[in-house]
Design a protein around this motif. Sequence first.
Motif, PDB file in Angstrom:
ATOM      1  N   GLY A 145       0.811  -1.207   0.000  1.00 36.98           N
ATOM      2  CA  GLY A 145       0.000   0.000   0.000  1.00 36.98           C
ATOM      3  C   GLY A 145       0.847   1.261   0.000  1.00 36.98           C
ATOM      4  O   GLY A 145       0.573   2.217  -0.734  1.00 36.98           O
ATOM      5  N   LEU A 146       1.902   1.278   0.802  1.00 27.27           N
ATOM      6  CA  LEU A 146       2.786   2.445   0.831  1.00 27.27           C
ATOM      7  C   LEU A 146       3.507   2.630  -0.497  1.00 27.27           C
ATOM      8  O   LEU A 146       3.743   3.754  -0.940  1.00 27.27           O
ATOM      9  N   ARG A 147       3.868   1.533  -1.142  1.00 30.46           N
ATOM     10  CA  ARG A 147       4.584   1.628  -2.424  1.00 30.46           C
ATOM     11  C   ARG A 147       3.689   2.103  -3.563  1.00 30.46           C
ATOM     12  O   ARG A 147       4.174   2.707  -4.519  1.00 30.46           O
ATOM     13  N   THR A 148       2.404   1.830  -3.476  1.00 32.20           N
ATOM     14  CA  THR A 148       1.527   2.058  -4.636  1.00 32.20           C
ATOM     15  C   THR A 148       0.590   3.244  -4.480  1.00 32.20           C
ATOM     16  O   THR A 148      -0.147   3.572  -5.421  1.00 32.20           O
ATOM     17  N   PHE A 149       0.610   3.908  -3.340  1.00 31.57           N
ATOM     18  CA  PHE A 149      -0.256   5.069  -3.150  1.00 31.57           C
ATOM     19  C   PHE A 149       0.447   6.297  -3.697  1.00 31.57           C
ATOM     20  O   PHE A 149       1.433   6.773  -3.130  1.00 31.57           O
ATOM     21  N   ARG A 150      -0.054   6.814  -4.788  1.00 32.94           N
ATOM     22  CA  ARG A 150       0.586   7.947  -5.447  1.00 32.94           C
ATOM     23  C   ARG A 150      -0.152   9.247  -5.113  1.00 32.94           C
ATOM     24  O   ARG A 150      -1.379   9.248  -5.022  1.00 32.94           O
ATOM     25  N   PRO A 151       0.576  10.350  -4.994  1.00 31.97           N
ATOM     26  CA  PRO A 151      -0.071  11.640  -4.724  1.00 31.97           C
ATOM     27  C   PRO A 151      -0.607  12.263  -6.006  1.00 31.97           C
ATOM     28  O   PRO A 151      -0.165  13.331  -6.435  1.00 31.97           O
ATOM     29  N   ASP A 152      -1.559  11.582  -6.616  1.00 30.47           N
ATOM     30  CA  ASP A 152      -2.093  12.063  -7.893  1.00 30.47           C
ATOM     31  C   ASP A 152      -3.590  12.320  -7.760  1.00 30.47           C
ATOM     32  O   ASP A 152      -4.205  11.970  -6.747  1.00 30.47           O
ATOM     33  N   PRO A 153      -4.213  12.923  -8.765  1.00 27.44           N
ATOM     34  CA  PRO A 153      -5.644  13.250  -8.655  1.00 27.44           C
ATOM     35  C   PRO A 153      -6.561  12.043  -8.552  1.00 27.44           C
ATOM     36  O   PRO A 153      -7.725  12.197  -8.188  1.00 27.44           O
ATOM     37  N   ALA A 154      -6.062  10.853  -8.849  1.00 32.37           N
ATOM     38  CA  ALA A 154      -6.903   9.660  -8.736  1.00 32.37           C
ATOM     39  C   ALA A 154      -6.967   9.166  -7.288  1.00 32.37           C
ATOM     40  O   ALA A 154      -8.050   8.879  -6.769  1.00 32.37           O
ATOM     41  N   LEU A 155      -5.808   9.060  -6.631  1.00 32.54           N
ATOM     42  CA  LEU A 155      -5.766   8.504  -5.281  1.00 32.54           C
ATOM     43  C   LEU A 155      -5.797   9.566  -4.194  1.00 32.54           C
ATOM     44  O   LEU A 155      -6.317   9.339  -3.107  1.00 32.54           O
ATOM     45  N   ASN A 156      -5.203  10.729  -4.461  1.00 36.13           N
ATOM     46  CA  ASN A 156      -5.142  11.764  -3.432  1.00 36.13           C
ATOM     47  C   ASN A 156      -5.347  13.134  -4.066  1.00 36.13           C
ATOM     48  O   ASN A 156      -4.445  13.978  -4.066  1.00 36.13           O
ATOM     49  N   PRO A 157      -6.542  13.383  -4.590  1.00 35.60           N
ATOM     50  CA  PRO A 157      -6.773  14.632  -5.323  1.00 35.60           C
ATOM     51  C   PRO A 157      -6.579  15.866  -4.453  1.00 35.60           C
ATOM     52  O   PRO A 157      -7.054  15.930  -3.321  1.00 35.60           O
ATOM     53  N   GLY A 158      -5.856  16.844  -5.030  1.00 38.53           N
ATOM     54  CA  GLY A 158      -5.681  18.116  -4.342  1.00 38.53           C
ATOM     55  C   GLY A 158      -4.673  18.108  -3.226  1.00 38.53           C
ATOM     56  O   GLY A 158      -4.556  19.086  -2.495  1.00 38.53           O
ATOM     57  N   ARG A 159      -3.911  17.036  -3.095  1.00 43.56           N
ATOM     58  CA  ARG A 159      -2.893  16.972  -2.048  1.00 43.56           C
ATOM     59  C   ARG A 159      -1.534  16.733  -2.703  1.00 43.56           C
ATOM     60  O   ARG A 159      -1.207  15.622  -3.104  1.00 43.56           O
ATOM     61  N   MET A 160      -0.771  17.791  -2.867  1.00 45.28           N
ATOM     62  CA  MET A 160       0.572  17.718  -3.454  1.00 45.28           C
ATOM     63  C   MET A 160       0.571  16.998  -4.800  1.00 45.28           C
ATOM     64  O   MET A 160       1.431  16.170  -5.074  1.00 45.28           O
TER      65      MET A 160
END
Length: 548
Positions: free
Chosen positions: A373-388
């Motif tokens: 989970g830590l390796r595959t969670f990207r700070p992108d608009p799909a997984l973490n929209p609006g956060r870095m």
Amino acid sequence: MLDGPNLYFPRPAIKLTVDVAGLLALPQERAAAAAGRAGPPGAPGSEQRRRFVTRLLTRLVRRVAAASGVRSLAVRSRPGPEPTQVVVAYPWRRLHAAEALGRAVAELAAVADAPDLAERVEAAGAALRGVEPGPGPSLPVPRIPTVAVTGTNGKTTVTRLIAHLGRRAGLHVGWSNTDGIYLDGELLEAGDWSGPGGAGRVLAQPGIELAVLETARGGILRRGVGVAHNDVAVVTNVSADHLGLGGVHTLDQLAEVKATIVRITRPSGWVVLNADDPRTLAMRRQSRARPFLFALDPDAPGLREAQTEGGRAATVLDGDIVVLDHGRVDRLLPVLDVPVTLAGLSAPNLANALAAAAAGIGVGLPRQAVLEGLRTFRPDPALNPGRMNVLDLGGRTVIVDMAHNEASLHALLEVARGLRSPGGRVLAMVGTAGDRPDELIRSLGEIAARRADRVVVGEKERYLRGRDRADLPRLLREGASVVGVTDVPVHPTELAGLQALAAEAAPGDVCALMAPAERDEILAWLRDRGARLVDPDELRARVLALRG
């Protein structure tokens, strides 16, 4: 009506806010006549008088309850949000009866110095005995593992991260946050569902095996926490935000509100607390659960002590995320392999990763699922929209972030400075909501002017919250002027602010955007102009190259 655990009790309660201006101003001899067992009244308007009035109301609630047939009632009183107010809270089992008690107390408080008060109390009690009791609480009692997440900054990211870890473990996961209610990654309903309503909706979803609930300050104050208990409570940090709202004026008061979730963690569960934050660290004394502390500093206070108390700790050693357990060091993975940290540039997101890892382990997820989970969670608009969210626009870097307070702006500008090329500039767009104190808004302007090479204001008409439209730009400019920056253009929207910065920026520059209002419009505009998301591997290589 607080229909969940709250600031006053770990169960549903009535919160009665009473204007006591009359009692505070009552001549001393008349106050003394009303004192009973409440102690000496003190001079009108004095601090002793305020304490006296608080005790008087506590006793009045108990007297009316006893007259109605309730033998023992827990009551807690404290100063109210305004100088002439007192808050009195007591648990409730039947709604109509509890509300009627509150109304009776309010009426009697206005005549607390009346010579026939005892007779009035008995009459009020007799009337209450005839009230239809009404329904009991409908507070959800989780039957699946449940994680509650709160804090000032990072709680949405941590909620998403924990949910992602759960999904990597093969579980059906429901979660709620400021963006909506989700089931296995699918948005069920958009909106801010970080309150008790979101918790109830998540737990009502059929087939879920793990619930992750963002728990915001406002919901706790207005209605209480939306569940009877949790298995893991996470508190990310406590910093200045929303002060002056809902009777919360200080950081200590804010911490007290957020600590509500640790007081309802099951004794067999875990409280995941930021040991780098003294107010958060202190919450471990308010919970019966085991401490699982996290800190960027491996020598942070409490990490060793937590382990001697049967707890654990998550921290960083030699560039690795590790878990400490009674002297044993479990090295999970290198920080550079955790995309949400932006190759270690984002200290707040590294702390978020530590918190999520601790929560995942605490709730019983397999170690391998946590790592994946830590390796595959990207700070992108799909997984973490609006956060870095980091994008490349023709050699210009654009960071889209929901930053809205001092701590989050510092974090945004730190990442921006770390990503600029040699000789490049940081261009910042600032702005926030109107329900912040003037001094905080000025501070945002000052921070941006100190740490960025160019500052513009992007107005947020939807976030004025009672202010005149000219107020926010004026205050931000005043803050910037403290450090001698007076050229701060104002743009009517966040998108217009980005467009102006993009036109000024050169390859190697970084545009850092405080964009809580128009995230979707900004991302759409960037995509239409060929911007691309920066891949984590590319970002890692870039950071390593810039660091030499």
